[in-house]
Design a protein around this motif. Structure first.
Motif, PDB file in Angstrom:
ATOM      1  N   ASN A  45      45.277  29.599  59.392  1.00  0.00           N
ATOM      2  CA  ASN A  45      45.427  29.239  57.943  1.00  0.00           C
ATOM      3  C   ASN A  45      46.574  29.970  57.310  1.00  0.00           C
ATOM      4  O   ASN A  45      46.620  29.972  56.004  1.00  0.00           O
ATOM      5  N   LYS A  46      47.458  30.129  58.071  1.00  0.00           N
ATOM      6  CA  LYS A  46      48.567  30.985  57.333  1.00  0.00           C
ATOM      7  C   LYS A  46      49.444  30.130  56.351  1.00  0.00           C
ATOM      8  O   LYS A  46      50.299  30.556  55.451  1.00  0.00           O
ATOM      9  N   ASP A  47      49.362  28.839  56.562  1.00  0.00           N
ATOM     10  CA  ASP A  47      50.008  27.978  55.585  1.00  0.00           C
ATOM     11  C   ASP A  47      49.198  27.778  54.358  1.00  0.00           C
ATOM     12  O   ASP A  47      49.724  26.897  53.481  1.00  0.00           O
ATOM     13  N   ILE A  48      48.096  28.325  54.270  1.00  0.00           N
ATOM     14  CA  ILE A  48      47.129  28.107  52.880  1.00  0.00           C
ATOM     15  C   ILE A  48      47.157  29.333  52.402  1.00  0.00           C
ATOM     16  O   ILE A  48      46.322  30.367  52.951  1.00  0.00           O
ATOM     17  N   PRO A  49      47.737  29.695  51.193  1.00  0.00           N
ATOM     18  CA  PRO A  49      47.631  30.921  50.623  1.00  0.00           C
ATOM     19  C   PRO A  49      46.351  31.166  50.153  1.00  0.00           C
ATOM     20  O   PRO A  49      45.543  30.585  49.671  1.00  0.00           O
ATOM     21  N   SER A  50      45.767  32.557  50.086  1.00  0.00           N
ATOM     22  CA  SER A  50      44.264  32.741  49.539  1.00  0.00           C
ATOM     23  C   SER A  50      44.240  32.522  47.971  1.00  0.00           C
ATOM     24  O   SER A  50      43.252  31.667  47.587  1.00  0.00           O
ATOM     25  N   HIS A  51      45.250  32.368  47.243  1.00  0.00           N
ATOM     26  CA  HIS A  51      45.169  32.108  45.844  1.00  0.00           C
ATOM     27  C   HIS A  51      44.731  30.796  45.507  1.00  0.00           C
ATOM     28  O   HIS A  51      44.260  30.479  44.600  1.00  0.00           O
ATOM     29  N   ILE A  52      45.324  29.817  46.235  1.00  0.00           N
ATOM     30  CA  ILE A  52      45.140  28.457  46.297  1.00  0.00           C
ATOM     31  C   ILE A  52      43.664  28.063  46.716  1.00  0.00           C
ATOM     32  O   ILE A  52      42.942  27.431  45.728  1.00  0.00           O
ATOM     33  N   VAL A  53      43.234  28.644  47.548  1.00  0.00           N
ATOM     34  CA  VAL A  53      41.887  28.519  48.066  1.00  0.00           C
ATOM     35  C   VAL A  53      40.795  28.876  46.990  1.00  0.00           C
ATOM     36  O   VAL A  53      39.861  28.492  46.614  1.00  0.00           O
ATOM     37  N   PHE A  54      41.313  30.237  46.505  1.00  0.00           N
ATOM     38  CA  PHE A  54      40.286  30.810  45.434  1.00  0.00           C
ATOM     39  C   PHE A  54      40.241  29.828  43.915  1.00  0.00           C
ATOM     40  O   PHE A  54      39.326  29.929  43.315  1.00  0.00           O
ATOM     41  N   ASP A  55      41.763  29.492  43.757  1.00  0.00           N
ATOM     42  CA  ASP A  55      41.540  28.971  42.325  1.00  0.00           C
ATOM     43  C   ASP A  55      40.881  27.564  42.565  1.00  0.00           C
ATOM     44  O   ASP A  55      40.305  27.266  41.495  1.00  0.00           O
ATOM     45  N   ARG A  56      40.533  27.090  43.450  1.00  0.00           N
ATOM     46  CA  ARG A  56      39.986  25.776  43.664  1.00  0.00           C
ATOM     47  C   ARG A  56      38.381  26.007  43.443  1.00  0.00           C
ATOM     48  O   ARG A  56      37.509  25.358  42.807  1.00  0.00           O
ATOM     49  N   ILE A  57      38.000  27.030  44.076  1.00  0.00           N
ATOM     50  CA  ILE A  57      36.739  27.729  44.045  1.00  0.00           C
ATOM     51  C   ILE A  57      36.384  28.056  42.565  1.00  0.00           C
ATOM     52  O   ILE A  57      35.282  27.562  42.286  1.00  0.00           O
ATOM     53  N   TRP A  58      37.114  28.985  41.944  1.00  0.00           N
ATOM     54  CA  TRP A  58      36.732  29.435  40.677  1.00  0.00           C
ATOM     55  C   TRP A  58      36.584  28.167  39.632  1.00  0.00           C
ATOM     56  O   TRP A  58      36.090  28.375  38.635  1.00  0.00           O
ATOM     57  N   GLU A  59      37.388  27.134  39.888  1.00  0.00           N
ATOM     58  CA  GLU A  59      37.161  25.969  39.175  1.00  0.00           C
ATOM     59  C   GLU A  59      35.637  25.490  39.032  1.00  0.00           C
ATOM     60  O   GLU A  59      35.136  24.901  38.174  1.00  0.00           O
ATOM     61  N   LYS A  60      34.823  25.609  40.375  1.00  0.00           N
ATOM     62  CA  LYS A  60      33.553  25.285  40.284  1.00  0.00           C
ATOM     63  C   LYS A  60      32.628  26.103  39.864  1.00  0.00           C
ATOM     64  O   LYS A  60      31.338  25.595  39.800  1.00  0.00           O
ATOM     65  N   ILE A  61      32.798  27.568  39.889  1.00  0.00           N
ATOM     66  CA  ILE A  61      31.772  28.357  39.650  1.00  0.00           C
ATOM     67  C   ILE A  61      31.280  28.469  38.118  1.00  0.00           C
ATOM     68  O   ILE A  61      32.100  28.393  37.133  1.00  0.00           O
ATOM     69  N   PRO A  62      30.216  28.281  37.877  1.00  0.00           N
ATOM     70  CA  PRO A  62      29.479  27.926  36.488  1.00  0.00           C
ATOM     71  C   PRO A  62      29.567  29.576  35.943  1.00  0.00           C
ATOM     72  O   PRO A  62      29.805  30.635  36.469  1.00  0.00           O
ATOM     73  N   ASP A  63      29.572  29.473  34.584  1.00  0.00           N
ATOM     74  CA  ASP A  63      30.084  30.666  33.765  1.00  0.00           C
ATOM     75  C   ASP A  63      28.796  31.831  34.059  1.00  0.00           C
ATOM     76  O   ASP A  63      29.324  32.858  33.907  1.00  0.00           O
ATOM     77  N   ASP A  64      27.634  31.288  34.147  1.00  0.00           N
ATOM     78  CA  ASP A  64      26.480  32.292  34.613  1.00  0.00           C
ATOM     79  C   ASP A  64      26.493  32.938  35.623  1.00  0.00           C
ATOM     80  O   ASP A  64      25.629  33.682  35.763  1.00  0.00           O
ATOM     81  N   LEU A  65      27.268  32.555  36.678  1.00  0.00           N
ATOM     82  CA  LEU A  65      27.258  33.205  38.074  1.00  0.00           C
ATOM     83  C   LEU A  65      28.263  34.288  38.074  1.00  0.00           C
ATOM     84  O   LEU A  65      29.567  33.988  37.659  1.00  0.00           O
ATOM     85  N   ARG A  66      28.062  35.454  38.890  1.00  0.00           N
ATOM     86  CA  ARG A  66      28.888  36.358  39.244  1.00  0.00           C
ATOM     87  C   ARG A  66      29.406  36.190  40.450  1.00  0.00           C
ATOM     88  O   ARG A  66      28.795  36.130  41.512  1.00  0.00           O
ATOM     89  N   ALA A  67      30.739  36.248  40.573  1.00  0.00           N
ATOM     90  CA  ALA A  67      31.430  35.962  41.799  1.00  0.00           C
ATOM     91  C   ALA A  67      32.629  36.978  42.044  1.00  0.00           C
ATOM     92  O   ALA A  67      33.296  37.391  40.941  1.00  0.00           O
ATOM     93  N   ALA A  68      32.903  37.414  43.319  1.00  0.00           N
ATOM     94  CA  ALA A  68      34.120  38.229  43.461  1.00  0.00           C
ATOM     95  C   ALA A  68      34.757  37.690  44.828  1.00  0.00           C
ATOM     96  O   ALA A  68      34.240  36.876  45.599  1.00  0.00           O
ATOM     97  N   LYS A  69      36.100  37.955  44.813  1.00  0.00           N
ATOM     98  CA  LYS A  69      36.772  37.696  45.748  1.00  0.00           C
ATOM     99  C   LYS A  69      37.405  38.629  46.817  1.00  0.00           C
ATOM    100  O   LYS A  69      37.621  39.707  46.361  1.00  0.00           O
ATOM    101  N   HIS A  70      37.533  38.426  48.117  1.00  0.00           N
ATOM    102  CA  HIS A  70      38.197  39.330  49.037  1.00  0.00           C
ATOM    103  C   HIS A  70      38.880  38.783  50.115  1.00  0.00           C
ATOM    104  O   HIS A  70      38.641  37.579  50.395  1.00  0.00           O
ATOM    105  N   VAL A  71      40.114  39.508  50.029  1.00  0.00           N
ATOM    106  CA  VAL A  71      41.011  39.068  51.316  1.00  0.00           C
ATOM    107  C   VAL A  71      41.039  40.138  52.444  1.00  0.00           C
ATOM    108  O   VAL A  71      41.225  41.104  52.147  1.00  0.00           O
ATOM    109  N   GLU A  72      40.788  39.620  53.792  1.00  0.00           N
ATOM    110  CA  GLU A  72      40.748  40.262  54.739  1.00  0.00           C
ATOM    111  C   GLU A  72      41.873  40.012  55.789  1.00  0.00           C
ATOM    112  O   GLU A  72      42.206  38.692  55.472  1.00  0.00           O
TER     113      GLU A  72
END
Length: 126
Positions: A45-72
């Protein structure tokens, strides 16, 4: 199995990974659970930076859910299981196949390895 309070979702930007995100959000809303998303950087997945993946996800998360991101980095299944332990996850929700080489396989090698080695329940989304 007790109450599900924390769900780990491995993400890689793949179609099945996106389906797993949608299912995890739905499941977390029903269980009132927190979400942890993990992106494991690799040659696949070296051609897909983590921030692009996380940006797409964060658009979907409702305000009442707590979420965290991790890069390994490193071995993907081991990194997923390690983060699940560190974050005290109650379950893992992941896509059946990601960006790997064997797209025709019924279940991806990463998913299969996580299922085999995880001490907590794993839900695989197809």
């Amino acid at each position: 199995m007790g109450k599900i309070k924390k769900i780990l979702v491995p993400v890689d930007g793949s179609v099945n990974g996106c389906k797993a995100v949608d299912e995890a959000i739905f499941f977390a809303e029903k269980c009132q659970a927190d979400l942890d998303f993990v992106y494991v950087a690799s040659n696949i997945n070296k051609d897909i930076p983590s921030h692009i993946v996380f940006d797409r996800i964060w658009e979907k998360i409702p305000d009442d859910l707590r979420a965290a991101k991790h890069v390994e980095t490193g071995n993907i299944p081991k990194a997923i299981i390690r983060v699940a332990g560190q974050e005290h996850s109650d379950m893992i929700i992941m896509g059946s196949r990601g960006l790997g080489l064997f797209k025709g396989a019924l279940i991806g090698s990463v998913s299969q390895k996580v299922i085999e080695e995880s001490p907590i329940p794993v839900m695989v989304i197809k």
